[in-house]
Motif scaffolding. Structure first.
Motif, short mmCIF file in Angstrom:
data_model
loop_
_atom_site.label_atom_id
_atom_site.label_comp_id
_atom_site.label_asym_id
_atom_site.label_seq_id
_atom_site.Cartn_x
_atom_site.Cartn_y
_atom_site.Cartn_z
N UNK A 186 54.60 47.13 58.16
CA UNK A 186 55.41 48.06 57.37
C UNK A 186 56.49 47.32 56.59
N UNK A 187 57.13 46.36 57.24
CA UNK A 187 58.16 45.57 56.57
C UNK A 187 57.55 44.74 55.44
N UNK A 188 56.39 44.11 55.72
CA UNK A 188 55.70 43.32 54.70
C UNK A 188 55.31 44.19 53.51
N UNK A 189 54.74 45.37 53.79
CA UNK A 189 54.28 46.26 52.73
C UNK A 189 55.46 46.73 51.88
N UNK A 190 56.58 47.04 52.51
CA UNK A 190 57.77 47.48 51.77
C UNK A 190 58.25 46.38 50.84
N UNK A 191 58.31 45.14 51.31
CA UNK A 191 58.76 44.03 50.48
C UNK A 191 57.76 43.73 49.36
N UNK A 218 54.21 45.38 37.95
CA UNK A 218 52.77 45.38 38.20
C UNK A 218 52.23 46.77 38.52
N UNK A 219 53.10 47.72 38.71
CA UNK A 219 52.64 49.07 39.01
C UNK A 219 51.97 49.72 37.81
N UNK A 220 52.33 49.31 36.60
CA UNK A 220 51.67 49.82 35.40
C UNK A 220 50.20 49.43 35.38
N UNK A 221 49.88 48.25 35.89
CA UNK A 221 48.50 47.76 35.91
C UNK A 221 47.61 48.69 36.71
N UNK A 222 48.15 49.24 37.80
CA UNK A 222 47.35 50.14 38.65
C UNK A 222 46.89 51.37 37.90
N UNK A 261 39.36 40.48 41.56
CA UNK A 261 40.48 40.66 40.64
C UNK A 261 41.18 42.01 40.82
N UNK A 262 40.44 43.00 41.30
CA UNK A 262 41.03 44.33 41.47
C UNK A 262 41.92 44.40 42.71
N UNK A 263 41.82 43.43 43.60
CA UNK A 263 42.58 43.48 44.84
C UNK A 263 43.63 42.37 44.94
N UNK A 293 47.98 44.10 47.47
CA UNK A 293 46.53 44.06 47.60
C UNK A 293 45.86 45.38 47.26
N UNK A 294 46.62 46.29 46.67
CA UNK A 294 46.05 47.60 46.31
C UNK A 294 45.25 47.48 45.02
N UNK A 295 44.12 48.19 44.94
CA UNK A 295 43.33 48.15 43.70
C UNK A 295 43.89 49.14 42.68
#
Length: 171
Positions: free
Chosen positions: A80-85, A95-99, A153-155, A161-163
């Motif tokens: 959870x801590x890793x994912x939040x960071x 990078x959220x625009x890329x999704x 590339x998608x991950x 690591x979200x596609x």
């Protein structure tokens, strides 16, 4: 003045079976082994130099906020801590625009129009309660790496690591 003839004789002696083959194998074993280890050593040194250069460039040009987030990611104690960071790092690097996009430099790695069509067909089959159409769509989805959605590339673009959203929606 050249050693071309000698090289041909040595090459033939290593190929043709017999007494010369065993002798040339014993003579050439150590130089070939030494050359192999030398090449491995050179490649290792070049690799280390490239990694050190990349580290230096990242240290010089990296944003201090990004650097601190990467350090926090490496020091995190739980998922959870890793994912939040990692999410914070993705947001700070835009990078959220890329999704959300479909047509970008990674679009050649997967067939987004086919994926979109499969999603629409499955939705239509659910709305119409058409089990035959749903079965046909699912049958297309059983192929290995359908539409290229398992492309690395998608991950790997996002730190989390979200596609892309379309791939998540498809899955």
């Amino acid at each position: 003045k050249t050693c071309g003839g000698l090289l041909i004789i040595v090459a033939l002696a290593t190929i043709v079976p017999g007494k010369l083959h065993g002798l040339s194998g014993r003579i050439l074993r150590w130089p070939i082994l030494g050359l192999t280890y030398f090449m491995i050593g050179v490649e290792l040194i070049v690799y280390v130099l490239i990694r050190l250069f990349i580290r230096a460039v990242e240290t010089i040009f990296a944003n201090s906020h990004h650097r601190s987030l990467r350090h926090a990611i490496s020091q995190s104690k739980s998922y959870d801590e890793w994912y939040k960071m990692a999410t914070m790092l993705d947001v700070s690097q835009n990078r959220t625009e890329w999704k959300c996009t479909i047509d970008d430099d990674t679009s050649s790695r997967y067939n987004w129009s086919f994926i979109r069509e499969l999603i629409q067909d499955m939705r239509k089959a659910r709305e119409d309660n058409d089990s035959l159409m749903a079965f046909a769509v699912l049958k297309q989805c059983t192929r290995k790496n359908v539409g290229g959605v398992m492309s690395e590339d998608l991950f790997t673009y996002m730190n989390t690591g979200e596609p892309k959203i379309i791939v998540r929606e498809f899955v």
